[in-house]
Design a protein around this motif. Structure first.
Motif, mmCIF file in Angstrom:
data_model
loop_
_atom_site.group_PDB
_atom_site.id
_atom_site.type_symbol
_atom_site.label_atom_id
_atom_site.label_comp_id
_atom_site.label_asym_id
_atom_site.label_seq_id
_atom_site.Cartn_x
_atom_site.Cartn_y
_atom_site.Cartn_z
ATOM 1 N N TYR A 46 52.073 43.665 40.546
ATOM 2 C CA TYR A 46 50.998 44.374 39.844
ATOM 3 C C TYR A 46 49.651 43.686 40.039
ATOM 4 O O TYR A 46 48.668 44.314 40.429
ATOM 5 N N THR A 47 49.608 42.389 39.791
ATOM 6 C CA THR A 47 48.353 41.640 39.864
ATOM 7 C C THR A 47 47.782 41.614 41.274
ATOM 8 O O THR A 47 46.596 41.878 41.479
ATOM 9 N N SER A 48 48.614 41.302 42.254
ATOM 10 C CA SER A 48 48.116 41.223 43.629
ATOM 11 C C SER A 48 47.663 42.595 44.130
ATOM 12 O O SER A 48 46.629 42.697 44.792
ATOM 13 N N SER A 49 48.396 43.644 43.801
ATOM 14 C CA SER A 49 48.007 44.989 44.229
ATOM 15 C C SER A 49 46.706 45.421 43.571
ATOM 16 O O SER A 49 45.841 46.026 44.209
ATOM 17 N N ARG A 50 46.571 45.102 42.302
ATOM 18 C CA ARG A 50 45.338 45.451 41.583
ATOM 19 C C ARG A 50 44.130 44.752 42.224
ATOM 20 O O ARG A 50 43.069 45.351 42.380
ATOM 21 N N CYS A 51 44.307 43.490 42.583
ATOM 22 C CA CYS A 51 43.205 42.733 43.200
ATOM 23 C C CYS A 51 42.895 43.220 44.611
ATOM 24 O O CYS A 51 41.743 43.179 45.041
ATOM 25 N N ILE A 52 43.903 43.678 45.339
ATOM 26 C CA ILE A 52 43.676 44.194 46.690
ATOM 27 C C ILE A 52 42.941 45.530 46.632
ATOM 28 O O ILE A 52 41.982 45.763 47.362
ATOM 29 N N LEU A 53 43.390 46.412 45.743
ATOM 30 C CA LEU A 53 42.810 47.754 45.667
ATOM 31 C C LEU A 53 41.445 47.786 44.994
ATOM 32 O O LEU A 53 40.629 48.659 45.276
ATOM 33 N N PHE A 54 41.210 46.852 44.093
ATOM 34 C CA PHE A 54 39.929 46.773 43.387
ATOM 35 C C PHE A 54 39.380 45.355 43.580
ATOM 36 O O PHE A 54 39.629 44.467 42.754
ATOM 37 N N PRO A 55 38.637 45.098 44.655
ATOM 38 C CA PRO A 55 38.224 43.748 45.046
ATOM 39 C C PRO A 55 37.497 42.926 43.979
ATOM 40 O O PRO A 55 37.568 41.716 43.991
ATOM 41 N N ASN A 56 36.810 43.537 43.045
ATOM 42 C CA ASN A 56 36.096 42.761 42.026
ATOM 43 C C ASN A 56 36.932 42.488 40.787
ATOM 44 O O ASN A 56 36.410 42.059 39.761
ATOM 45 N N THR A 57 38.231 42.727 40.870
ATOM 46 C CA THR A 57 39.124 42.481 39.744
ATOM 47 C C THR A 57 39.338 40.996 39.551
ATOM 48 O O THR A 57 39.543 40.257 40.509
#
Length: 93
Positions: A46-57
């Motif tokens: 979840y965390t890695s995918s969120r950061c990949i898809l939304f770069p400013n996360t």
């Protein structure tokens, strides 16, 4: 969920898909799972995918002990070792 399964070449179980999909759209979430319920693995996906898809996360990895935080970080690092990101796309190494 499909992004995670495609990028990491995994097949998530039904409860993992449900957990991730409901967390994705929630303002707040709480995961209450038994031992060996794949909490760390699901959170890593979840965390890695969120950061990949939304770069400013920003992802904060906070646990009860430093060892648990480090374990989560190491799991994310292992999952993303084979992923290389450019400005326009994500590819597997």
């Amino acid at each position: 969920v499909r992004f995670i399964e495609t990028l990491y070449n995994v097949e998530l179980l039904d409860y993992q898909k449900y957990l991730i999909s409901k967390t994705w759209v929630a303002d707040n979430s709480l995961w209450l799972m038994c031992r060996n319920g794949s909490k760390t693995t699901c959170l890593s996906f979840y965390t890695s995918s969120r950061c990949i898809l939304f770069p400013n996360t920003a992802a904060w990895l906070i646990s009860r002990t430093g060892a648990q935080s480090k374990e989560l970080y190491m799991k994310i690092e292992r999952l993303t070792d084979f992923v290389e990101r450019s400005d326009d796309y994500v590819i597997r190494k």
